[in-house]
Design a protein around this motif. Structure first.
Motif: not given
Length: 137
Positions: A31-39, A73-76, A90-96, A115-122
Motif C-alpha cells: 500500500e501507499q503511505p500517507e505523505y505531505q508535500i510542503s515548501f 512500524e518501519t525501521k530506518y 520509496l520502498r519498505t517491506p510494507q509500503k511503496k 524521525l523514529s518517535e513520529e514514524e516519519t521520513l522527512e
C-alpha cells in the motif's frame, strides 16, 4: 515513413517515455503511505519588513520542497529511497510510494532523516528552477 532512431528494433524514442515510468509497478500489492508535500523559502528582513525583493508566499518563490512520509512500524534500515530529478521512489517491506514531483529537484544534494518517535521520513530537496525575475540568486 522514416524511422528516426539509429536502432531500428526500438519501438519508441526515449523522448516519448514519461520520466519515472521505469519505477512504475502496478502489480505490487504494497500500500501507499500517507505523505505531505510542503515548501520552504529563505526569507530575510529585506523581504519581510522592507518588501525590497519580489518574493511572495507562493511556491514559485520557494527554494526547498519538504516531503513527510508516514511509515508506521518501519525501521530506518528497511527504507529504500531513490530520488531522480522529477521522481521520488520509496520502498519498505510494507509500503511503496512512487511520487512524481511537482517541480524538478537537485537529486544529488537532498537530505533525508527518519524521525523514529513520529514514524516519519522527512525528505528535503532543493528545487531546480530556471532563473527568472523572482529566482535570480
Amino acid at each position: 515513413f522514416q524511422v528516426k532512431s539509429e536502432n531500428r528494433k526500438t519501438i519508441w524514442n526515449a523522448e516519448e517515455v514519461p520520466e519515472g515510468s521505469e519505477f512504475d509497478d502496478t502489480w505490487d500489492p504494497r500500500e501507499q503511505p500517507e505523505y505531505q508535500i510542503s515548501f520552504k523559502q529563505c526569507v530575510g528582513t529585506e523581504d519581510v519588513f522592507f518588501g525590497m525583493s519580489r518574493k511572495d508566499p507562493s511556491t514559485a518563490c520557494c527554494e526547498d520542497m519538504v516531503i513527510k512520509i508516514k511509515l508506521p512500524e518501519t525501521k530506518y534500515s528497511d527504507i529504500s529511497l531513490d530520488i531522480q530529478d522529477k521522481v521520488l521512489d520509496l520502498r519498505t517491506p510494507q509500503k511503496k510510494l512512487l511520487l512524481h514531483l511537482p517541480y524538478h529537484v537537485d537529486s544529488k544534494n537532498g537530505k533525508a532523516r527518519f524521525l523514529s518517535e513520529e514514524e516519519t521520513l522527512e525528505v528535503t530537496l532543493r528545487v531546480s528552477r530556471m532563473f527568472d525575475f523572482i529566482n535570480f540568486l
